[in-house]
Scaffold this active site. Structure first.
Site, mmCIF file in Angstrom:
data_model
loop_
_atom_site.group_PDB
_atom_site.id
_atom_site.type_symbol
_atom_site.label_atom_id
_atom_site.label_comp_id
_atom_site.label_asym_id
_atom_site.label_seq_id
_atom_site.Cartn_x
_atom_site.Cartn_y
_atom_site.Cartn_z
ATOM 1 N N GLY A 161 0.815 -1.217 0.000
ATOM 2 C CA GLY A 161 0.000 0.000 0.000
ATOM 3 C C GLY A 161 0.846 1.263 0.000
ATOM 4 O O GLY A 161 1.952 1.280 0.545
ATOM 5 N N ARG A 202 1.173 -5.635 -5.177
ATOM 6 C CA ARG A 202 1.105 -6.531 -4.016
ATOM 7 C C ARG A 202 1.530 -7.964 -4.343
ATOM 8 O O ARG A 202 1.180 -8.890 -3.634
ATOM 9 C CB ARG A 202 -0.312 -6.532 -3.440
ATOM 10 C CG ARG A 202 -0.697 -5.245 -2.724
ATOM 11 C CD ARG A 202 -1.840 -5.476 -1.774
ATOM 12 N NE ARG A 202 -2.240 -4.262 -1.096
ATOM 13 C CZ ARG A 202 -1.669 -3.788 0.009
ATOM 14 N NH1 ARG A 202 -0.656 -4.441 0.549
ATOM 15 N NH2 ARG A 202 -2.099 -2.677 0.563
ATOM 16 N N ASP A 225 4.964 -7.927 5.325
ATOM 17 C CA ASP A 225 4.981 -9.009 4.338
ATOM 18 C C ASP A 225 6.058 -8.773 3.273
ATOM 19 O O ASP A 225 6.761 -9.699 2.874
ATOM 20 C CB ASP A 225 3.614 -9.137 3.661
ATOM 21 C CG ASP A 225 2.581 -9.779 4.589
ATOM 22 O OD1 ASP A 225 2.985 -10.575 5.468
ATOM 23 O OD2 ASP A 225 1.382 -9.491 4.446
ATOM 24 N N LYS A 240 7.958 0.568 5.649
ATOM 25 C CA LYS A 240 6.889 1.421 5.140
ATOM 26 C C LYS A 240 5.536 0.862 5.536
ATOM 27 O O LYS A 240 5.346 -0.348 5.449
ATOM 28 C CB LYS A 240 6.989 1.451 3.604
ATOM 29 C CG LYS A 240 5.799 2.046 2.905
ATOM 30 C CD LYS A 240 5.121 1.098 1.911
ATOM 31 C CE LYS A 240 4.384 -0.056 2.560
ATOM 32 N NZ LYS A 240 3.485 -0.795 1.674
ATOM 33 N N THR A 241 4.640 1.613 6.003
ATOM 34 C CA THR A 241 3.209 1.307 6.066
ATOM 35 C C THR A 241 2.511 2.345 6.942
ATOM 36 O O THR A 241 2.993 2.668 8.042
ATOM 37 C CB THR A 241 2.857 -0.110 6.590
ATOM 38 O OG1 THR A 241 1.435 -0.200 6.686
ATOM 39 C CG2 THR A 241 3.441 -0.478 7.942
ATOM 40 N N ASP A 270 0.000 1.773 8.451
ATOM 41 C CA ASP A 270 -0.627 1.034 9.554
ATOM 42 C C ASP A 270 0.150 1.155 10.866
ATOM 43 O O ASP A 270 -0.394 0.911 11.941
ATOM 44 C CB ASP A 270 -0.762 -0.457 9.201
ATOM 45 C CG ASP A 270 -1.624 -0.689 7.979
ATOM 46 O OD1 ASP A 270 -2.226 0.287 7.488
ATOM 47 O OD2 ASP A 270 -1.699 -1.836 7.509
HETATM 48 P P1 FBP Z 1 0.539 -2.005 3.562
HETATM 49 O O1 FBP Z 1 0.489 -2.864 4.782
HETATM 50 O O2 FBP Z 1 0.957 -2.717 2.347
HETATM 51 O O3 FBP Z 1 1.340 -0.762 3.800
HETATM 52 O O4 FBP Z 1 -0.946 -1.492 3.249
HETATM 53 C C1 FBP Z 1 -1.667 -0.753 4.151
HETATM 54 C C2 FBP Z 1 -3.119 -0.576 3.783
HETATM 55 O O5 FBP Z 1 -3.351 0.792 3.507
HETATM 56 C C3 FBP Z 1 -4.049 -1.092 4.869
HETATM 57 O O6 FBP Z 1 -4.247 -0.128 5.871
HETATM 58 C C4 FBP Z 1 -5.277 -1.439 4.089
HETATM 59 O O7 FBP Z 1 -6.062 -2.440 4.720
HETATM 60 C C5 FBP Z 1 -4.731 -1.964 2.804
HETATM 61 O O8 FBP Z 1 -3.492 -1.310 2.617
HETATM 62 C C6 FBP Z 1 -5.619 -1.713 1.612
HETATM 63 O O9 FBP Z 1 -5.106 -2.376 0.526
HETATM 64 P P2 FBP Z 1 -5.372 -1.981 -0.992
HETATM 65 O O10 FBP Z 1 -4.572 -0.759 -1.264
HETATM 66 O O11 FBP Z 1 -4.843 -3.145 -1.743
HETATM 67 O O12 FBP Z 1 -6.820 -1.742 -1.151
#
Ligand code: FBP
Length: 545
Positions: free
Chosen positions: A81, A145, A176, A202-203, A205
């Site tokens: 993300g 992803r 991951d 990075k994230t 979250d």
């Molecule tokens: P990462 O863990 O890859 O940084 O992604 C975070 C996130 O924004 C989460 O908070 C959310 O659940 C998910 O990505 C959403 O995924 P997508 O962008 O594939 O809809």
């Protein structure tokens, strides 16, 4: 053709990120080893899977040591993300690589990890980098992803890195993706490859942190965007005095984002998934808690309020968590035509009692790591439906005679590509610069980290953290595998205790804080403020954000 840019974007590209003093000498930085490391848990099993890269020491910048600079060729990939600051990791990396000597080169892999195994890359030049400095988004090279897991994909990555003669591959990603980086580093070591694999945390979250890795980049900016919006909603709720706003916040399997936004805004009710799991609270009990807050505020003359819901809540409710785990395993197996029929009796009854929309959302495809897509599940709607039902029951029993009108929101994508705050701009630029130093020293299987983040950025300490030291064994797609451990909200730690000590008051009174929009210019204490989470985890108390 030159693209039009907003005045803010133009002004912001001129920002020069502040570097930690320790990184001022770019790639010529020498690194000294500390003690050997182990794993978060399950050390023996992690060592078995990573025999060549397990146990390496942490690395710190040593006094006067140099690694002998040479012109570097490096590849970079953005994974998972979006998170504010990704472009600055690349800019920091670019500046360090460019300074390493004539003929140095930075390749950007396109569209995430798939770009590495398909060999889809572009050479990043100074003009491109200039356009993207301090901007949000990952659109310079895009993200993806995909997971690098099959023998063919690993061999294809080897082929790409050999063909491009990469001294290093930088993987910018969450838990991951950094697990993937560790797998790649081990695979490259097994094949005596010269390419050092380095991860960058990075994230948005905020759940990739452990020891010297104090925060993942993007959390600071994203939570400020959400807090600004939630603050505005708190003010609207209080002005109109007629709605309860239910706001689901991104954060996937951790509630850090929700907790941080609660600390920044003092919304009335905040559910923290990790606490709910510890308490073993059922959906019914959670419904009662929220309905009780609505009832008490109504009795105090306030038929409005704001409730924050972490998007991963559904997985934390024990009976729902069991249901999702069963579905994950069923969906990971082949030929499940109607997965619900394969559920155990308890999960099946629960599943069938859920609203049809939620049932459908629970069955959506998993991501490439086997995770349920919680961002696609309208947990806030599930909750408002249940609370409305409960209040109706209470009305019939003469326990409540108020109104309960709701507005639902989901904030996630709004914050992931915002222009990075000064903190994230400095942090990511430094992480990129230090990743180049790790590569220059030939250190593979490491995460680039900067410690002491609550202090001034000039004083941050670069630390090379072995990726395997962040790992433990978990069940994924029905199999036991080593992965980088997610850092969940700890209910015994300062950010949660601070929230828990105040939440009764915040529920009944209006103690809202209105953080307002991110400031990119102006007083240091506004521009450079750290998140409440980072402050409290670093022992800095007091003050709103
Ligand atoms: P990462 O863990 O890859 O940084 O992604 C975070 C996130 O924004 C989460 O908070 C959310 O659940 C998910 O990505 C959403 O995924 P997508 O962008 O594939 O809809």
């Amino acid at each position: 053709m030159q693209r039009d840019v907003s005045p803010l974007e133009r002004a912001r590209t001129g920002y020069r990120p502040r570097l930690p003093r320790a990184l001022e000498s770019t790639t010529a930085t020498g690194l000294e080893p500390g003690d050997p490391t182990s794993a978060v848990r399950d050390a023996e099993a992690v060592r078995d899977r990573f025999p060549r890269t397990f146990g390496r020491p942490t690395l710190r910048v040593g006094p006067g040591a140099t690694s002998g600079a040479r012109a570097l060729t490096v590849g970079v990939v953005l994974s998972g993300g979006q998170a504010p600051g990704g472009h600055n990791v690349i800019a920091g990396l670019f500046d360090a690589v460019a300074a390493s000597g004539d003929g140095a080169r930075l390749h950007g892999f396109l569209g995430g990890p798939k770009g590495v195994f398909t060999g889809d890359a572009v050479v990043l030049d100074a003009k491109t980098i200039e356009r993207f400095r301090n901007t949000g988004g990952f659109d310079m090279i895009r993200s993806g992803r995909d997971k690098i897991e099959t023998a063919e994909q690993l061999a294809a990555c080897r082929e790409t890195c050999t063909r491009l003669a990469l001294d290093g591959l930088v993987v910018v990603g969450g838990d991951d993706s950094n697990t993937n980086a560790a797998v790649l580093a081990e695979h490259f070591a097994e094949h005596d490859m010269a390419t050092a694999v380095v991860g960058v945390p990075k994230t948005i979250d905020g759940d990739l942190k452990a020891g010297p890795v104090e925060a993942s980049f993007g959390f600071d900016t994203a939570t400020r965007v959400y807090a600004a919006l939630v603050g505005n909603i708190c003010r609207d709720a209080r002005s109109a005095a007629k709605y309860w706003h239910f706001i689901r916040l991104m954060g996937r399997s951790a509630s850090h984002v929700t907790l941080e936004v609660a600390l920044q805004t003092r919304a009335n009710v905040t559910l923290i998934g990790e606490e709910i799991r510890e308490q073993g609270a059922t959906l019914d009990e959670i419904t009662n808690r929220v309905a009780e807050a609505v009832r008490r505020r109504y009795a105090a003359g306030r038929s409005y309020g704001v409730c924050l819901v972490p998007e991963g809540l559904i997985e934390f409710i024990p009976e729902m968590g069991r249901l999702i785990a069963e579905l994950n395993d069923i969906l990971a197996g082949a030929g499940a035509d109607d997965p619900a029929t394969r559920l155990g009796a308890e999960s099946r009854a629960l599943f069938e009692g859920l609203p049809p929309a939620i049932r459908e959302q629970l069955l959506l495809d998993r991501d490439s790591h086997g995770n349920v897509l919680v961002s696609q599940i309208d947990t806030e709607l599930l909750l408002t439906g249940k609370v409305a039902q409960r209040l109706d029951e209470w009305k019939r029993a003469g326990k409540f005679d108020g109104s309960f009108k709701t507005q639902n929101h989901f904030f996630g994508y709004e914050g992931r590509c915002a222009a990075p705050t000064d903190f994230d701009a400095d942090y990511t630029y430094g992480l990129g610069r230090f990743a180049a130093a790790l590569i220059a020293g030939g250190h593979s299987g490491y995460m680039s980290a900067l410690s002491g983040l609550a202090a001034d950025s000039a004083d941050w300490t670069p630390v090379g953290v072995p990726l395997t030291s962040l790992m433990q064994i978990e069940t994924r797609k029905g199999k036991q595998v080593p992965v980088i451990a997610k850092a969940l909200v700890r209910t015994d730690a300062e950010p949660f205790s601070t929230f828990a000590a105040a939440r009764e008051r915040w529920a009944l009174e209006d103690e809202y804080l209105y953080p307002g929009a991110i400031q990119y210019f102006g007083p240091d204490e506004v521009r450079g403020a750290r998140t409440r989470t980072l402050q409290l985890e670093s022992g800095v108390r007091g003050g709103g954000s």
